[in-house]
Write a protein that holds these residues in place. Structure first.
Motif, PDB file in Angstrom:
ATOM      1  N   LYS A  70      -4.389 -13.940  -8.981  1.00 17.20           N
ATOM      2  CA  LYS A  70      -3.419 -13.481  -7.979  1.00 17.20           C
ATOM      3  C   LYS A  70      -3.527 -14.330  -6.705  1.00 17.20           C
ATOM      4  O   LYS A  70      -2.536 -14.597  -6.031  1.00 17.20           O
ATOM      5  N   ASP A  83       8.339  -1.556 -14.593  1.00 21.30           N
ATOM      6  CA  ASP A  83       9.382  -0.879 -13.817  1.00 21.30           C
ATOM      7  C   ASP A  83       9.020  -0.732 -12.335  1.00 21.30           C
ATOM      8  O   ASP A  83       9.880  -0.888 -11.464  1.00 21.30           O
ATOM      9  N   PHE A  84       7.737  -0.485 -12.023  1.00 22.23           N
ATOM     10  CA  PHE A  84       7.350  -0.341 -10.599  1.00 22.23           C
ATOM     11  C   PHE A  84       7.597  -1.662  -9.859  1.00 22.23           C
ATOM     12  O   PHE A  84       8.027  -1.674  -8.714  1.00 22.23           O
ATOM     13  N   SER A 134      -0.575   1.576  -9.308  1.00 19.13           N
ATOM     14  CA  SER A 134      -0.655   0.390 -10.171  1.00 19.13           C
ATOM     15  C   SER A 134      -1.199  -0.814  -9.403  1.00 19.13           C
ATOM     16  O   SER A 134      -0.758  -1.123  -8.292  1.00 19.13           O
ATOM     17  N   VAL A 135      -2.149  -1.492 -10.035  1.00 17.19           N
ATOM     18  CA  VAL A 135      -2.745  -2.695  -9.444  1.00 17.19           C
ATOM     19  C   VAL A 135      -1.671  -3.773  -9.286  1.00 17.19           C
ATOM     20  O   VAL A 135      -1.442  -4.310  -8.201  1.00 17.19           O
ATOM     21  N   GLY A 136      -0.986  -4.078 -10.386  1.00 21.72           N
ATOM     22  CA  GLY A 136       0.000  -5.160 -10.361  1.00 21.72           C
ATOM     23  C   GLY A 136       1.142  -4.871  -9.401  1.00 21.72           C
ATOM     24  O   GLY A 136       1.573  -5.752  -8.647  1.00 21.72           O
ATOM     25  N   ASP A 195     -11.530  -0.997 -17.425  1.00 25.25           N
ATOM     26  CA  ASP A 195     -12.051  -2.217 -18.066  1.00 25.25           C
ATOM     27  C   ASP A 195     -13.567  -2.167 -18.300  1.00 25.25           C
ATOM     28  O   ASP A 195     -14.113  -3.008 -18.989  1.00 25.25           O
ATOM     29  N   VAL A 253      -6.084   5.677 -17.586  1.00 27.62           N
ATOM     30  CA  VAL A 253      -5.279   4.560 -17.053  1.00 27.62           C
ATOM     31  C   VAL A 253      -4.319   4.016 -18.114  1.00 27.62           C
ATOM     32  O   VAL A 253      -3.133   3.816 -17.844  1.00 27.62           O
ATOM     33  N   ARG A 256     -11.081  -6.991 -23.471  1.00 24.51           N
ATOM     34  CA  ARG A 256     -12.259  -6.147 -23.186  1.00 24.51           C
ATOM     35  C   ARG A 256     -12.850  -5.548 -24.460  1.00 24.51           C
ATOM     36  O   ARG A 256     -14.063  -5.394 -24.574  1.00 24.51           O
TER      37      ARG A 256
HETATM   38  C1  EPZ Z   1      -4.533  -4.854 -13.998  1.00 23.52           C
HETATM   39  O1  EPZ Z   1      -3.432  -4.710 -14.892  1.00 23.52           O
HETATM   40  C2  EPZ Z   1      -5.549  -5.681 -14.750  1.00 23.52           C
HETATM   41  N1  EPZ Z   1      -4.948  -6.950 -15.135  1.00 23.52           N
HETATM   42  C3  EPZ Z   1      -6.050  -4.930 -15.974  1.00 23.52           C
HETATM   43  O2  EPZ Z   1      -7.063  -5.683 -16.586  1.00 23.52           O
HETATM   44  C4  EPZ Z   1      -6.631  -3.589 -15.521  1.00 23.52           C
HETATM   45  O3  EPZ Z   1      -7.023  -2.860 -16.647  1.00 23.52           O
HETATM   46  C5  EPZ Z   1      -5.580  -2.813 -14.729  1.00 23.52           C
HETATM   47  O4  EPZ Z   1      -5.098  -3.606 -13.623  1.00 23.52           O
HETATM   48  C6  EPZ Z   1      -6.121  -1.503 -14.168  1.00 23.52           C
HETATM   49  O5  EPZ Z   1      -7.240  -1.761 -13.347  1.00 23.52           O
HETATM   50  C7  EPZ Z   1      -4.831  -7.913 -14.252  1.00 23.52           C
HETATM   51  O6  EPZ Z   1      -5.241  -7.802 -13.108  1.00 23.52           O
HETATM   52  C8  EPZ Z   1      -4.243  -9.192 -14.738  1.00 23.52           C
HETATM   53  P1  EPZ Z   1      -1.627  -1.480 -13.630  1.00 23.52           P
HETATM   54  P2  EPZ Z   1      -2.033  -4.193 -14.388  1.00 23.52           P
HETATM   55  O7  EPZ Z   1      -0.301  -1.928 -13.137  1.00 23.52           O
HETATM   56  O8  EPZ Z   1      -1.864  -4.587 -12.974  1.00 23.52           O
HETATM   57  C9  EPZ Z   1       1.311   1.721 -15.612  1.00 23.52           C
HETATM   58  C10 EPZ Z   1      -8.012  -7.027 -18.237  1.00 23.52           C
HETATM   59  O9  EPZ Z   1      -8.482  -6.907 -19.385  1.00 23.52           O
HETATM   60  N2  EPZ Z   1       2.425   0.938 -15.015  1.00 23.52           N
HETATM   61  O10 EPZ Z   1      -2.608  -0.957 -12.645  1.00 23.52           O
HETATM   62  O11 EPZ Z   1      -1.015  -4.605 -15.363  1.00 23.52           O
HETATM   63  C11 EPZ Z   1       0.641   0.945 -16.757  1.00 23.52           C
HETATM   64  O12 EPZ Z   1       1.344   1.066 -17.959  1.00 23.52           O
HETATM   65  C12 EPZ Z   1      -6.768  -6.263 -17.855  1.00 23.52           C
HETATM   66  O13 EPZ Z   1      -8.484  -7.787 -17.391  1.00 23.52           O
HETATM   67  C13 EPZ Z   1       3.708   1.416 -15.131  1.00 23.52           C
HETATM   68  O14 EPZ Z   1       3.963   2.468 -15.711  1.00 23.52           O
HETATM   69  O15 EPZ Z   1      -2.289  -2.624 -14.484  1.00 23.52           O
HETATM   70  C14 EPZ Z   1      -0.726   1.575 -16.782  1.00 23.52           C
HETATM   71  O16 EPZ Z   1      -0.701   2.759 -17.508  1.00 23.52           O
HETATM   72  C15 EPZ Z   1      -6.350  -5.286 -18.914  1.00 23.52           C
HETATM   73  N3  EPZ Z   1       4.726   0.655 -14.598  1.00 23.52           N
HETATM   74  C16 EPZ Z   1      -0.994   1.897 -15.313  1.00 23.52           C
HETATM   75  O17 EPZ Z   1       0.288   1.896 -14.673  1.00 23.52           O
HETATM   76  C17 EPZ Z   1       4.493  -0.521 -13.949  1.00 23.52           C
HETATM   77  O18 EPZ Z   1       5.453  -1.164 -13.472  1.00 23.52           O
HETATM   78  C18 EPZ Z   1      -1.898   0.943 -14.585  1.00 23.52           C
HETATM   79  O19 EPZ Z   1      -1.417  -0.387 -14.756  1.00 23.52           O
HETATM   80  C19 EPZ Z   1       3.166  -0.978 -13.820  1.00 23.52           C
HETATM   81  C20 EPZ Z   1       2.149  -0.225 -14.377  1.00 23.52           C
END
Ligand code: EPZ
Length: 441
Positions: free
Chosen positions: A34, A134-135, A172-174, A314, A336, A396
């Protein structure tokens, strides 16, 4: 970038012995990738230290090159990125490179600010649930972007972006990173509610602050960003990969060995360290890193994964393998991702006793209650694992299979190790450094 990554896809491990030694862990995959994207917010060069030599860094580097940025490796672990002249990339080329990465969607904000348009491939990533975006898209729209999506590409356009009040339905992290990378140069103030506050996000905020951004991390998951007109280049050393540190801790305790993890930091690991100690793990913290071992016979635990400061999703997979060696029943509730226990089926074929349930076990109710997702696990232990032929399903789970192979009696052949290289640097070298018996193929 020069890479020293190995190209072996199958690893054969002879397990069953205590592993001891010292290894070094560098910057977090989920922060460095990032931070690389953040460099695109300025036309000036930036320098990133403590960069691990992993496939995801290569992928993001290639994507930055495709949009016109210059990526140079100054020395081991040090990258210089010069994004002076950016242009749109061919989405097909981006798609070919990005394949399994979740990072492309985060290019949206920087490209919108620099080019008024972002053409991005649809997303990949590990198979651990549907992982929608979607977020991300809703946040971009709220800040003034227009989105067109077809099967292969997402085209996002905006003549200008403005601050907005955004509330995520889940932290959500992303999506939090998306809002940060987009709002820092948007006009006006953005208030992000229910934001994720993972240490990797705080590291990104530190980088953005160095670049000239104004970001307040308030109480109750509220982050306020005051848009500025221009950002500058930065120099930053990435925080250590706390997922990798925890994975080696599980290896130490599961094999009844002792592993010193140089570079490990206490604060981002606090929740893991408490949980590790509760099941019988022990650790010593020094200025160099953290040493891990088994302090007493391992015992079961009731645990649930959560967003920070909870127990990371993770950390869950290698921890599950550790718990197969603990006396009694353990319950793990994954809150999660809805489908992050599929990997346990293979562990059962190796001798583990893990049963999955659709119910929210362990006390709290999560988003996946009343869904048909097997998101709780009950683990009975201790169980003797035995060697097998196994295939890595995701990053993982891949490490957790290696932990299982290290604990198991006899030989285990693990194929799909390239997936593990996405996130773990010099994996085989580190395994050898702690005394793993690896059989040449
Ligand atoms: C990040 O993913 C990490 N990836 C993941 O690590 C990690 O498991 C995750 O954060 C949680 O800590 C990276 O940083 C590249 P989220 P991210 O958005 O950002 C839902 C690894 O192995 N959601 O926090 O994609 C989603 O489906 C990876 O290193 C929505 O519904 O995770 C999930 O259930 C695996 N809509 C939850 O939120 C959205 O638009 C958390 O996802 C976005 C997410």
């Amino acid at each position: 970038m020069n890479s020293t990554m190995t190209s072996k896809d199958t690893l054969i491990i002879k397990g069953g012995k205590a592993l001891n030694g010292t290894i070094e862990v560098r910057g977090a995959k989920n922060a460095v990738t990032k931070i690389m994207v953040a460099t695109l917010l300025s036309a000036e060069p930036s320098i990133i230290h403590n960069v691990p030599d992993i496939a995801d860094v290569q992928v993001v580097g290639e994507m930055i090159r495709l949009v016109g940025g210059k990526v140079e490796q100054l020395s081991e672990g040090v990258l210089k990125i010069t994004p002076t002249d950016l242009h749109q990339a061919d989405t097909l080329e981006l798609h070919k490179i990005a394949g399994t990465s979740r990072i492309p969607i985060l290019f949206a904000g920087p490209l919108l600010h620099r080019l008024k348009e972002a053409k991005l491939p649809t997303l990949g990533g590990c198979e651990i649930g549907p992982r929608p975006i979607d977020f991300h898209l809703r946040s971009l729209q709220t800040m003034g972007a227009t989105i067109n999506e077809d099967e292969k590409a997402i085209t996002i356009t905006a003549d200008s972006l403005h601050g907005a009040k955004i509330e995520l339905t889940y932290p959500s992290v992303g999506a939090t990173e998306q809002v940060l990378l987009t709002s820092v140069l948007a006009s006006g103030v953005t208030e992000l509610r229910n934001a994720a506050i993972e240490p990797e996000i705080i590291d990104l905020i530190c980088v953005l602050q160095k670049m000239g951004a104004i970001i307040d991390v308030g109480i109750n998951r509220v982050i306020t960003i005051v848009g500025v007109e221009k950002l500058q280049g930065f120099e930053h050393s990435v925080l250590t990969d706390r997922i990798e540190v925890a994975s080696w801790a599980c290896v130490a305790a599961a094999t009844n060995g002792k592993i010193m993890v140089k570079g490990a930091q206490q604060e981002p690991m606090m929740t893991f360290l408490n949980t590790f100690r509760k099941v019988g793990g022990e650790f010593g913290i020094t200025s160099e890193g953290i040493e891990f071992w088994r302090g007493r016979p391992l015992t079961g635990i009731t645990l649930e994964t959560d967003v920070h400061p909870g127990f990371m999703t993770d950390w869950q997979q290698p921890f599950v393998v550790l718990i197969t060696q603990a006396e009694g029943l353990s319950t793990i509730h994954e809150t999660v991702y809805e489908d992050r226990f599929a990997f346990t089926e293979t562990l059962n074929t190796m001798g583990a006793k893990i049963q999955l349930y659709q119910e929210c076990l362990g006390g709290t109710h999560c988003r996946f209650e009343n869904s048909n997702h097997l998101h709780s696990a009950v683990i009975s232990g201790p169980t003797q694992l035995t060697g097998s032929n196994i295939v890595v399903p995701d990053l993982r789970a891949g490490f957790s299979y290696v932990v299982a192979a290290l604990v198991a009696k006899g030989k285990t052949s693990i194929s799909g190790m390239k997936t593990v290289e996405r996130g773990y640097e010099k994996f085989e070298t580190k395994l050898r450094a702690i005394g793993t018996e690896i059989i040449s193929t």
